[in-house]
Design an enzyme around this catalytic site. Structure first.
Site, mmCIF file in Angstrom:
data_model
loop_
_atom_site.group_PDB
_atom_site.id
_atom_site.type_symbol
_atom_site.label_atom_id
_atom_site.label_comp_id
_atom_site.label_asym_id
_atom_site.label_seq_id
_atom_site.Cartn_x
_atom_site.Cartn_y
_atom_site.Cartn_z
ATOM 1 N N ASN A 9 9.130 40.461 69.417
ATOM 2 C CA ASN A 9 10.545 40.775 69.634
ATOM 3 C C ASN A 9 10.715 42.281 69.440
ATOM 4 O O ASN A 9 10.683 42.760 68.316
ATOM 5 C CB ASN A 9 11.393 39.977 68.632
ATOM 6 C CG ASN A 9 12.856 40.379 68.668
ATOM 7 O OD1 ASN A 9 13.297 41.078 69.587
ATOM 8 N ND2 ASN A 9 13.611 39.940 67.670
ATOM 9 N N TRP A 10 10.888 42.979 70.536
ATOM 10 C CA TRP A 10 10.956 44.451 70.452
ATOM 11 C C TRP A 10 12.286 44.955 69.906
ATOM 12 O O TRP A 10 12.429 46.135 69.625
ATOM 13 C CB TRP A 10 10.721 45.076 71.828
ATOM 14 C CG TRP A 10 9.361 44.851 72.399
ATOM 15 C CD1 TRP A 10 8.340 44.114 71.863
ATOM 16 C CD2 TRP A 10 8.857 45.376 73.639
ATOM 17 N NE1 TRP A 10 7.246 44.141 72.696
ATOM 18 C CE2 TRP A 10 7.539 44.911 73.787
ATOM 19 C CE3 TRP A 10 9.412 46.184 74.633
ATOM 20 C CZ2 TRP A 10 6.760 45.235 74.892
ATOM 21 C CZ3 TRP A 10 8.633 46.508 75.731
ATOM 22 C CH2 TRP A 10 7.319 46.042 75.860
ATOM 23 N N LYS A 11 13.279 44.073 69.842
ATOM 24 C CA LYS A 11 14.625 44.473 69.405
ATOM 25 C C LYS A 11 15.101 45.639 70.274
ATOM 26 O O LYS A 11 14.752 45.694 71.457
ATOM 27 C CB LYS A 11 14.629 44.780 67.905
ATOM 28 C CG LYS A 11 14.017 43.610 67.112
ATOM 29 C CD LYS A 11 14.228 43.680 65.629
ATOM 30 C CE LYS A 11 13.603 42.460 64.967
ATOM 31 N NZ LYS A 11 13.815 42.407 63.530
ATOM 32 N N HIS A 95 19.186 34.900 66.778
ATOM 33 C CA HIS A 95 18.454 35.743 65.825
ATOM 34 C C HIS A 95 19.391 36.141 64.689
ATOM 35 O O HIS A 95 20.588 36.340 64.912
ATOM 36 C CB HIS A 95 17.906 36.988 66.540
ATOM 37 C CG HIS A 95 16.943 37.763 65.690
ATOM 38 N ND1 HIS A 95 17.367 38.628 64.713
ATOM 39 C CD2 HIS A 95 15.590 37.758 65.644
ATOM 40 C CE1 HIS A 95 16.301 39.141 64.109
ATOM 41 N NE2 HIS A 95 15.207 38.627 64.655
ATOM 42 N N GLU A 97 19.897 38.828 63.248
ATOM 43 C CA GLU A 97 20.639 40.084 63.482
ATOM 44 C C GLU A 97 21.864 39.827 64.353
ATOM 45 O O GLU A 97 22.916 40.434 64.163
ATOM 46 C CB GLU A 97 19.703 41.136 64.113
ATOM 47 C CG GLU A 97 18.745 41.692 63.067
ATOM 48 C CD GLU A 97 17.407 42.168 63.613
ATOM 49 O OE1 GLU A 97 17.264 42.355 64.834
ATOM 50 O OE2 GLU A 97 16.476 42.326 62.790
ATOM 51 N N GLU A 167 12.878 32.319 60.288
ATOM 52 C CA GLU A 167 12.825 33.732 59.900
ATOM 53 C C GLU A 167 13.699 33.945 58.664
ATOM 54 O O GLU A 167 14.918 34.109 58.787
ATOM 55 C CB GLU A 167 13.350 34.618 61.034
ATOM 56 C CG GLU A 167 12.535 34.541 62.303
ATOM 57 C CD GLU A 167 12.672 35.815 63.135
ATOM 58 O OE1 GLU A 167 11.632 36.384 63.485
ATOM 59 O OE2 GLU A 167 13.805 36.260 63.407
ATOM 60 N N GLY A 173 11.855 42.926 58.477
ATOM 61 C CA GLY A 173 11.884 44.389 58.438
ATOM 62 C C GLY A 173 11.799 44.965 57.038
ATOM 63 O O GLY A 173 12.060 46.140 56.822
ATOM 64 N N SER A 213 8.131 40.262 58.786
ATOM 65 C CA SER A 213 7.039 41.136 58.340
ATOM 66 C C SER A 213 5.638 40.574 58.613
ATOM 67 O O SER A 213 4.731 40.728 57.791
ATOM 68 C CB SER A 213 7.211 41.493 56.860
ATOM 69 O OG SER A 213 8.430 42.190 56.664
ATOM 70 N N GLY A 234 8.454 41.331 64.795
ATOM 71 C CA GLY A 234 9.314 42.459 65.137
ATOM 72 C C GLY A 234 8.519 43.756 65.130
ATOM 73 O O GLY A 234 7.761 44.053 66.054
ATOM 74 N N GLY A 235 8.675 44.533 64.061
ATOM 75 C CA GLY A 235 8.091 45.872 63.951
ATOM 76 C C GLY A 235 6.633 45.973 64.371
ATOM 77 O O GLY A 235 6.255 46.895 65.110
HETATM 78 P P1 13P Z 1 9.823 42.169 61.450
HETATM 79 O O1 13P Z 1 8.515 41.611 61.956
HETATM 80 O O2 13P Z 1 10.035 43.602 61.786
HETATM 81 O O3 13P Z 1 10.037 41.834 60.005
HETATM 82 O O4 13P Z 1 10.971 41.375 62.277
HETATM 83 C C1 13P Z 1 10.935 39.999 62.360
HETATM 84 C C2 13P Z 1 11.916 39.557 63.371
HETATM 85 O O5 13P Z 1 13.116 39.685 63.185
HETATM 86 C C3 13P Z 1 11.405 39.000 64.621
HETATM 87 O O6 13P Z 1 12.415 38.413 65.372
#
Ligand code: 13P
Length: 251
Positions: A9-11, A95, A97, A167, A173, A213, A234-235
């Site tokens: 997930n590149w956000k 998600h 967020e 999640e 993050g 993470s 994510g990251g």
């Molecule tokens: P991180 O891997 O950056 O913690 O993010 C997880 C995430 O929200 C994937 O959707």
């Protein structure tokens, strides 16, 4: 057996130029990795161009969100019809967020799941508790509510097509991954909930990803757990080589 599914997930990262550079590199790096479904979720602007680079690579494309309607006067929104046309096989729904920053609710998640399924796009439904909820011992009641409301009125056949992503918000993050044991505890609970509500057969089919993470050095430990069927990253998915190492966790 459930095929593991690892999604990046590149956000809100990467321009089209950066996305194309990444995809060209990534598809090369993972071309010999078998037995894992690979998914990338770029931002809307890059989806169409990236989809051209994914043809016949075995890598699937996901959107990070969508509207529940096919079309209409919804300024700034993107519909499932539009995503389908450009080759999105998956869409991330609910998600944390989006729930926290854009007011998405379990009821809205439910409507979006139905819309995605109607257009044969596989939803990746995100659920998970905040740190405050975990500390108050509310994790399982929250998971119950998110599953009950999110999956309301879906047929067993529809639910069998969904991917669930657990999640925990406190692990997103933050660099603070849930331990494989902590994650497995909730995954097993989700599987149990699915068994109780939909029967063993459906529950055994559904893939449950862990997100929060995930990195090249902790993926194998998580994937070793019986109810963890993949990851939503994510990251660590933003660098092609890093994400290729996660996808190739067995190598
Ligand atoms: P991180 O891997 O950056 O913690 O993010 C997880 C995430 O929200 C994937 O959707």
């Amino acid at each position: 057996m459930r095929t593991p599914i690892i999604a990046g997930n590149w956000k809100m990262f990467k321009t089209v130029t950066e996305a194309l550079e990444y995809t060209t590199r990534f598809r090369e790096l993972v071309k010999n990795i078998q037995g894992v479904e690979k998914v990338i979720a770029p931002p809307f602007t890059a989806l169409h161009m990236v989809s051209q680079l994914l043809i016949e690579t075995g890598i699937s494309l996901a959107a990070q969100n969508m509207n529940e309607f096919d079309n209409g006067a919804y300024t700034g929104e993107i519909s499932p019809v539009m995503l389908k046309e450009i080759g999105c096989q998956y869409v991330i729904i609910g998600h944390s967020e989006r729930r926290a920053l854009y007011g998405e609710t379990d009821e809205g998640v439910n409507r979006k799941l139905k819309a995605a399924l109607k257009h044969q796009i596989t939803p990746i439904m995100c659920i998970g508790e905040s740190l405050a909820q975990r500390e108050k011992g509310e994790t399982f009641t929250l998971i119950d509510t998110q599953l009950k409301k999110g999956l309301a009125d879906l047929t067993k056949e529809q639910v069998s097509k969904i991917v669930i992503a657990y999640e925990p918000v406190w692990a997103i993050g933050t660099g603070r991954t849930a331990t494989p044991e902590q994650a497995e505890e909730v995954h097993a609970y989700i599987r149990q909930w699915l068994k109780a509500n939909l029967g063993n057969e459906i529950a055994d089919l559904i893939r449950i990803q862990y997100g929060g993470s995930v990195k090249p050095d902790n993926i194998a430990g998580l994937m070793a757990k019986p109810n963890i069927d993949g990851a939503l990253v994510g990251g660590a998915s933003l660098d092609a080589a890093n994400f290729a190492r996660i996808v190739g966790f067995r190598q």
